[in-house]
Motif scaffolding. Sequence first.
Motif, PDB file in Angstrom:
ATOM      1  N   PHE A 185       0.813  -1.061   0.006  1.00  0.00           N
ATOM      2  CA  PHE A 185       0.036  -0.080  -0.025  1.00  0.00           C
ATOM      3  C   PHE A 185       0.839   1.128  -0.038  1.00  0.00           C
ATOM      4  O   PHE A 185       0.784   2.163  -0.778  1.00  0.00           O
ATOM      5  CB  PHE A 185      -0.826   0.023   1.158  1.00  0.00           C
ATOM      6  CG  PHE A 185      -1.587   1.266   1.401  1.00  0.00           C
ATOM      7  CD1 PHE A 185      -2.757   1.567   0.541  1.00  0.00           C
ATOM      8  CD2 PHE A 185      -1.379   2.140   2.218  1.00  0.00           C
ATOM      9  CE1 PHE A 185      -3.607   2.673   0.836  1.00  0.00           C
ATOM     10  CE2 PHE A 185      -2.006   3.299   2.386  1.00  0.00           C
ATOM     11  CZ  PHE A 185      -3.111   3.608   1.645  1.00  0.00           C
ATOM     12  N   LYS A 186       1.984   1.359   0.860  1.00  0.00           N
ATOM     13  CA  LYS A 186       3.000   2.467   0.885  1.00  0.00           C
ATOM     14  C   LYS A 186       3.557   2.695  -0.065  1.00  0.00           C
ATOM     15  O   LYS A 186       3.820   3.821  -0.898  1.00  0.00           O
ATOM     16  CB  LYS A 186       3.761   2.296   2.062  1.00  0.00           C
ATOM     17  CG  LYS A 186       3.077   2.312   3.419  1.00  0.00           C
ATOM     18  CD  LYS A 186       4.050   2.082   4.547  1.00  0.00           C
ATOM     19  CE  LYS A 186       3.414   2.160   5.979  1.00  0.00           C
ATOM     20  NZ  LYS A 186       4.261   2.165   7.130  1.00  0.00           N
ATOM     21  N   VAL A 187       4.006   1.511  -0.748  1.00  0.00           N
ATOM     22  CA  VAL A 187       4.774   1.635  -2.015  1.00  0.00           C
ATOM     23  C   VAL A 187       4.011   1.742  -3.358  1.00  0.00           C
ATOM     24  O   VAL A 187       4.363   2.765  -4.162  1.00  0.00           O
ATOM     25  CB  VAL A 187       5.657   0.536  -2.509  1.00  0.00           C
ATOM     26  CG1 VAL A 187       6.242   0.428  -3.927  1.00  0.00           C
ATOM     27  CG2 VAL A 187       6.443   0.158  -1.265  1.00  0.00           C
ATOM     28  N   ALA A 188       2.602   1.536  -3.364  1.00  0.00           N
ATOM     29  CA  ALA A 188       1.739   1.755  -4.623  1.00  0.00           C
ATOM     30  C   ALA A 188       1.885   2.956  -5.372  1.00  0.00           C
ATOM     31  O   ALA A 188       1.928   3.328  -6.401  1.00  0.00           O
ATOM     32  CB  ALA A 188       0.447   1.589  -4.245  1.00  0.00           C
ATOM     33  N   GLU A 189       1.731   4.218  -4.361  1.00  0.00           N
ATOM     34  CA  GLU A 189       1.780   5.608  -4.894  1.00  0.00           C
ATOM     35  C   GLU A 189       2.973   6.082  -5.510  1.00  0.00           C
ATOM     36  O   GLU A 189       2.954   7.229  -6.138  1.00  0.00           O
ATOM     37  CB  GLU A 189       1.362   6.486  -3.672  1.00  0.00           C
ATOM     38  CG  GLU A 189       2.341   6.701  -2.524  1.00  0.00           C
ATOM     39  CD  GLU A 189       1.884   7.321  -1.315  1.00  0.00           C
ATOM     40  OE1 GLU A 189       2.909   8.034  -0.958  1.00  0.00           O
ATOM     41  OE2 GLU A 189       0.689   7.532  -1.289  1.00  0.00           O
ATOM     42  N   GLN A 190       4.200   5.100  -5.541  1.00  0.00           N
ATOM     43  CA  GLN A 190       5.244   5.493  -6.071  1.00  0.00           C
ATOM     44  C   GLN A 190       5.677   4.851  -7.199  1.00  0.00           C
ATOM     45  O   GLN A 190       6.432   5.150  -7.768  1.00  0.00           O
ATOM     46  CB  GLN A 190       6.353   5.114  -5.025  1.00  0.00           C
ATOM     47  CG  GLN A 190       6.600   5.941  -3.512  1.00  0.00           C
ATOM     48  CD  GLN A 190       7.448   5.335  -2.723  1.00  0.00           C
ATOM     49  OE1 GLN A 190       8.267   4.448  -2.970  1.00  0.00           O
ATOM     50  NE2 GLN A 190       7.522   6.002  -1.511  1.00  0.00           N
ATOM     51  N   LEU A 191       4.605   4.021  -7.794  1.00  0.00           N
ATOM     52  CA  LEU A 191       4.955   3.300  -8.955  1.00  0.00           C
ATOM     53  C   LEU A 191       4.901   3.929 -10.237  1.00  0.00           C
ATOM     54  O   LEU A 191       5.373   3.514 -11.163  1.00  0.00           O
ATOM     55  CB  LEU A 191       3.739   2.212  -8.874  1.00  0.00           C
ATOM     56  CG  LEU A 191       3.888   0.906  -8.036  1.00  0.00           C
ATOM     57  CD1 LEU A 191       2.404   0.205  -8.138  1.00  0.00           C
ATOM     58  CD2 LEU A 191       4.832   0.183  -8.325  1.00  0.00           C
ATOM     59  N   GLN A 192       4.598   5.256 -10.193  1.00  0.00           N
ATOM     60  CA  GLN A 192       4.601   6.063 -11.347  1.00  0.00           C
ATOM     61  C   GLN A 192       5.874   6.368 -11.687  1.00  0.00           C
ATOM     62  O   GLN A 192       6.682   6.540 -10.890  1.00  0.00           O
ATOM     63  CB  GLN A 192       3.823   7.355 -11.209  1.00  0.00           C
ATOM     64  CG  GLN A 192       4.459   8.408 -10.268  1.00  0.00           C
ATOM     65  CD  GLN A 192       3.848   7.974  -8.790  1.00  0.00           C
ATOM     66  OE1 GLN A 192       3.293   7.162  -8.396  1.00  0.00           O
ATOM     67  NE2 GLN A 192       3.762   9.371  -8.086  1.00  0.00           N
TER      68      GLN A 192
END
Length: 495
Positions: A245-252
């Motif tokens: 969940f924490k890493v998801a927003e950094q996938l871009q």
Amino acid sequence: MAAGRWAISPMLLFSTGLLVLSAFNYGLSDQAFSSCQAMDAFEKQFGVYDAKTDAYKIPALYTSLYNSLKAGGQIIGVFIGGYVSNRWGRRMCIFTMSVYALGSASVVVSSTTQAQLQTARALHYIYLGMQLAVIPTFLAELAPAKNRGGMGVLYWLSIKAGGLFITGIARATKKMTTNAAWRIPFGLILVVPFIVICLVWFIPESPRWYLLRDRQDEALRSLTRLKGKNTSDEEVRERFEMLAFKVAEQLQKKSFKDLFTRQNRQRTFVVSAANFFQQATGQAFASQYGTLFVKQLKTINPFSVTLGTNAIDIGAIIITGLLIDVVGRRALFHTSSSLQTVSLMTMGGLGTADSSNVDAKKGIVAMLLLFSFSWSLGWAPLTYVIGAELPSSPLREMTLQIAYTVKLITEFVVTFTYPYMETADTPHHVDIGGKLGFIYGSLSAVAFVFGWFFIPETKQLEIEEIDQVYALKEGKLEDIESADDERTTVTEIPK
């Protein structure tokens, strides 16, 4: 699941041990090059005969190039290592650099001329640059938040242990009259890469590296391999979902210009400036030329002093490792800067004494030891810790490429200029000696001011939580919910 219940498993210990072993070879390599240049056999092989003194002497220009050109190779290694680590994973980077090290070290051992050894050393430092790009990051990504500081300090502790080991070997071989005196220390560089090559594929890849590439099944398998034996499958799944969940927003996908957005430009500045001050305060003078510096004072066995310096450094790093996750990063940075400033300014004052004053020379050596202790107490290991912690995960490789380039250029300037300030019998050179302390001490004072106003506290924060901190409006003081939902950490990001 509380973050504190995530046990340190045998696989995590094994993985950490292998990474630390690889870092051991960094110190071994660096100190082998540094110590061997003070050997008579080395000077005879690579120096020039001086009829006036009936002895071989290595010219100042060669000494400068020998100790500074390595920075160019290391910069190349940082960019190569960052690329390989980002594209193909941490393990592939470690495997590739270790294979390369076997070839570069072989060239070092077989060198017979100045040009060959200069080139071989610069090429070998590509390996050390790749290591710099991957090992601190890998350690930070594997470590639980409550232990991340201590595990990060292990990187520098292992480097200094490697330096202590090879300095002891060099002290034992320096009396040899043949080239075996320096070839034995150089040859030992081959041992660790061979071991790492054989074992690196037995450790798991970083779960965060998999998640940043949306490879969730592999990330879960990797995290499962790292779990403690008392950790249930349910707890592993809970830990995985929280991390995902924490890493998801950094996938871009991120680009170079993202380093300088409002959210990222301060952390880019802090990591880069920290690397500048780590080198600008004179550590290269102490580590690369410490043996030569003491040898020219003609008071104490230089190899004994170098051994003592490495032992003292290890003691300081152990203290840091025990305290970093208790008192935090900032307190250790401030203590380190203060002691560095005092020791270097005192060294500068002693350097103004008459050159025949033996007590003043011994005092300079004592201050050199105190400086090395204070540097190893904070700036030496913690620059790598915050370098692995502060950058945004998708931008970490690019941030570190900039920061390590700053570090290595600064190191180049320090190492290249030193021989010209310490060789008074050569035309156009100056004999500053211990007065160098005034130069480096002033920079240490500036480093203290920088650390006080710009280095944030990241104790026990998950890496992804640091992103939340820097996402706050204009870096104001705010409350950050911790990963275990049992505490709130207040973190101040200076303006």
